[in-house]
Scaffold this motif. Sequence first.
Motif, PDB file in Angstrom:
ATOM      1  N   THR A 158      53.777  -4.579  32.399  1.00 48.22           N
ATOM      2  CA  THR A 158      53.433  -3.164  32.351  1.00 48.22           C
ATOM      3  C   THR A 158      53.546  -2.686  30.906  1.00 48.22           C
ATOM      4  O   THR A 158      54.508  -3.017  30.204  1.00 48.22           O
ATOM      5  N   ILE A 159      52.531  -1.957  30.457  1.00 47.68           N
ATOM      6  CA  ILE A 159      52.510  -1.458  29.080  1.00 47.68           C
ATOM      7  C   ILE A 159      53.178  -0.085  29.060  1.00 47.68           C
ATOM      8  O   ILE A 159      52.674   0.870  29.657  1.00 47.68           O
ATOM      9  N   VAL A 160      54.326  -0.013  28.399  1.00 51.01           N
ATOM     10  CA  VAL A 160      55.035   1.260  28.233  1.00 51.01           C
ATOM     11  C   VAL A 160      54.414   1.920  27.002  1.00 51.01           C
ATOM     12  O   VAL A 160      54.713   1.573  25.870  1.00 51.01           O
ATOM     13  N   CYS A 161      53.522   2.885  27.256  1.00 51.87           N
ATOM     14  CA  CYS A 161      52.564   3.307  26.231  1.00 51.87           C
ATOM     15  C   CYS A 161      52.978   4.508  25.403  1.00 51.87           C
ATOM     16  O   CYS A 161      52.359   4.787  24.370  1.00 51.87           O
ATOM     17  N   GLY A 162      54.033   5.243  25.799  1.00 51.14           N
ATOM     18  CA  GLY A 162      54.421   6.405  25.005  1.00 51.14           C
ATOM     19  C   GLY A 162      55.774   6.949  25.415  1.00 51.14           C
ATOM     20  O   GLY A 162      56.211   6.793  26.560  1.00 51.14           O
ATOM     21  N   SER A 163      56.442   7.600  24.460  1.00 49.96           N
ATOM     22  CA  SER A 163      57.770   8.158  24.756  1.00 49.96           C
ATOM     23  C   SER A 163      57.966   9.532  24.128  1.00 49.96           C
ATOM     24  O   SER A 163      59.078   9.904  23.763  1.00 49.96           O
ATOM     25  N   ASN A 164      56.871  10.278  24.005  1.00 52.35           N
ATOM     26  CA  ASN A 164      56.967  11.634  23.462  1.00 52.35           C
ATOM     27  C   ASN A 164      57.099  12.624  24.613  1.00 52.35           C
ATOM     28  O   ASN A 164      56.132  12.935  25.293  1.00 52.35           O
ATOM     29  N   VAL A 165      58.314  13.092  24.831  1.00 54.63           N
ATOM     30  CA  VAL A 165      58.572  13.964  25.968  1.00 54.63           C
ATOM     31  C   VAL A 165      59.301  15.228  25.528  1.00 54.63           C
ATOM     32  O   VAL A 165      60.034  15.232  24.541  1.00 54.63           O
ATOM     33  N   ASP A 166      59.088  16.289  26.288  1.00 56.20           N
ATOM     34  CA  ASP A 166      59.905  17.489  26.167  1.00 56.20           C
ATOM     35  C   ASP A 166      61.238  17.209  26.857  1.00 56.20           C
ATOM     36  O   ASP A 166      61.265  16.824  28.029  1.00 56.20           O
ATOM     37  N   VAL A 167      62.320  17.373  26.128  1.00 54.26           N
ATOM     38  CA  VAL A 167      63.628  16.960  26.636  1.00 54.26           C
ATOM     39  C   VAL A 167      63.988  17.698  27.919  1.00 54.26           C
ATOM     40  O   VAL A 167      64.477  17.094  28.891  1.00 54.26           O
ATOM     41  N   ASP A 168      63.758  19.012  27.962  1.00 56.44           N
ATOM     42  CA  ASP A 168      64.118  19.782  29.158  1.00 56.44           C
ATOM     43  C   ASP A 168      63.298  19.330  30.362  1.00 56.44           C
ATOM     44  O   ASP A 168      63.832  19.161  31.469  1.00 56.44           O
ATOM     45  N   ALA A 169      61.997  19.143  30.157  1.00 56.67           N
ATOM     46  CA  ALA A 169      61.150  18.688  31.260  1.00 56.67           C
ATOM     47  C   ALA A 169      61.571  17.296  31.711  1.00 56.67           C
ATOM     48  O   ALA A 169      61.621  17.016  32.918  1.00 56.67           O
ATOM     49  N   TYR A 170      61.893  16.438  30.772  1.00 65.77           N
ATOM     50  CA  TYR A 170      62.317  15.084  31.113  1.00 65.77           C
ATOM     51  C   TYR A 170      63.543  15.102  32.022  1.00 65.77           C
ATOM     52  O   TYR A 170      63.592  14.397  33.041  1.00 65.77           O
ATOM     53  N   HIS A 171      64.516  15.911  31.683  1.00 62.54           N
ATOM     54  CA  HIS A 171      65.729  15.973  32.502  1.00 62.54           C
ATOM     55  C   HIS A 171      65.427  16.529  33.897  1.00 62.54           C
ATOM     56  O   HIS A 171      66.032  16.081  34.886  1.00 62.54           O
ATOM     57  N   ARG A 172      64.486  17.460  33.992  1.00 61.95           N
ATOM     58  CA  ARG A 172      64.099  17.963  35.313  1.00 61.95           C
ATOM     59  C   ARG A 172      63.466  16.855  36.138  1.00 61.95           C
ATOM     60  O   ARG A 172      63.781  16.695  37.321  1.00 61.95           O
ATOM     61  N   TRP A 173      62.572  16.085  35.517  1.00 62.16           N
ATOM     62  CA  TRP A 173      61.895  15.017  36.252  1.00 62.16           C
ATOM     63  C   TRP A 173      62.878  13.939  36.673  1.00 62.16           C
ATOM     64  O   TRP A 173      62.814  13.444  37.807  1.00 62.16           O
ATOM     65  N   ILE A 174      63.766  13.568  35.788  1.00 57.71           N
ATOM     66  CA  ILE A 174      64.746  12.535  36.105  1.00 57.71           C
ATOM     67  C   ILE A 174      65.686  13.008  37.212  1.00 57.71           C
ATOM     68  O   ILE A 174      66.036  12.261  38.143  1.00 57.71           O
ATOM     69  N   GLY A 175      66.067  14.277  37.136  1.00 56.56           N
ATOM     70  CA  GLY A 175      66.904  14.842  38.186  1.00 56.56           C
ATOM     71  C   GLY A 175      66.196  14.873  39.520  1.00 56.56           C
ATOM     72  O   GLY A 175      66.786  14.568  40.562  1.00 56.56           O
ATOM     73  N   ALA A 176      64.913  15.224  39.500  1.00 61.29           N
ATOM     74  CA  ALA A 176      64.137  15.250  40.733  1.00 61.29           C
ATOM     75  C   ALA A 176      64.015  13.846  41.318  1.00 61.29           C
ATOM     76  O   ALA A 176      64.052  13.657  42.538  1.00 61.29           O
ATOM     77  N   ALA A 177      63.894  12.852  40.448  1.00 64.09           N
ATOM     78  CA  ALA A 177      63.798  11.464  40.926  1.00 64.09           C
ATOM     79  C   ALA A 177      65.096  11.046  41.600  1.00 64.09           C
ATOM     80  O   ALA A 177      65.090  10.361  42.620  1.00 64.09           O
ATOM     81  N   SER A 178      66.231  11.490  41.052  1.00 59.45           N
ATOM     82  CA  SER A 178      67.524  11.148  41.644  1.00 59.45           C
ATOM     83  C   SER A 178      67.663  11.789  43.021  1.00 59.45           C
ATOM     84  O   SER A 178      68.137  11.166  43.987  1.00 59.45           O
TER      85      SER A 178
END
Length: 326
Positions: free
Chosen positions: A302-322
């Motif tokens: 799998t090609i991990v193609c980018g890591s430019n994220v908004d930190v607040d949005a990232y934490h929301r998504w990760i929290g939602a995944a949990s």
Amino acid sequence: MQETRLDTARIRAARRVIDPVFLDTPLYRCEALEPDLGCTVSIKLETANPVRSFKARGTEVLASLLAGHGSRAAVCASAGNLGQALAWSGRGRGIDVTVVASRFATVAKLDRIRALGARLELVDGDHEMARERAAAIARHDGIRLVEDSLDLETCEGAATIGLELVDTVPAFDAVLIALGGGALATGVGHVVKALAPEVEVICVQPLGAPAMTHSWRRQRVVITDSADTIADGVAGRRPIPAVLDDLLLVADDAVLVQETSIMAGMRMLLDHAGLVVEPSAALGIAAILEDRDRFAGRHLVTIVCGSNVDVDAYHRWIGAASTHRS
């Protein structure tokens, strides 16, 4: 294989003009992912570079050609990653870069475009409106319009990833590629099908932004009215006909994945690989999560193609995944 617009000799030559900082990115088996996924997973990490995405492979080729022809200005539309890459490549070659983006794009990406010295113009609509505005600027100012996926340089720069993949040992069974405009998928797909045709090329797109996948399945351009996904880097609505023609020749399959799976993939890459990735980069993991039986026992890249994220949005998504996982 029928011929695409791409040329393998040009792709090999592209490696000579791309800054080595973007080449030979890490490729490694991530055993920690395998118990949950039921297959062997290797990661091609395209985030360990100055712009944190694969896009600079293509903009390096473009900027080299522009500088060689005496061009001193270029404009592009971008959801953020292409703009950063073109700004970086242009800055090193004395090219004035203008980037047009939606004002709703990821703030971190927009800030980085400015920091790299590009002029940034924001529009009130989506990426398709940004494309229209960039084309208008190019016509008015008489400068080069850089069109991601349509310009062969963006595809052939991305295709150098494919060269690095097919040179690896041991061999792998399939490569999972994020599908948006198509530069990454057609570039890597071209090389894989030319040099390792037994490897399955599987493109992955969000269910909320399915235009290119629907187009591939129907073998004609399908335009959608809207795109609704956290994976902003692949959220186009209007596929480019020439790019679709290439994709039809190199892709073995195109699949759609749900937002919950994308967030779960991001969480898995954080927990098991220590990687903070943007949603587009987790599409491959999302595809495995949604169809474990299909991939059981196989060796996937799998090609991990980018890591430019908004930190607040990232934490929301990760929290939602949990929350979803529990």
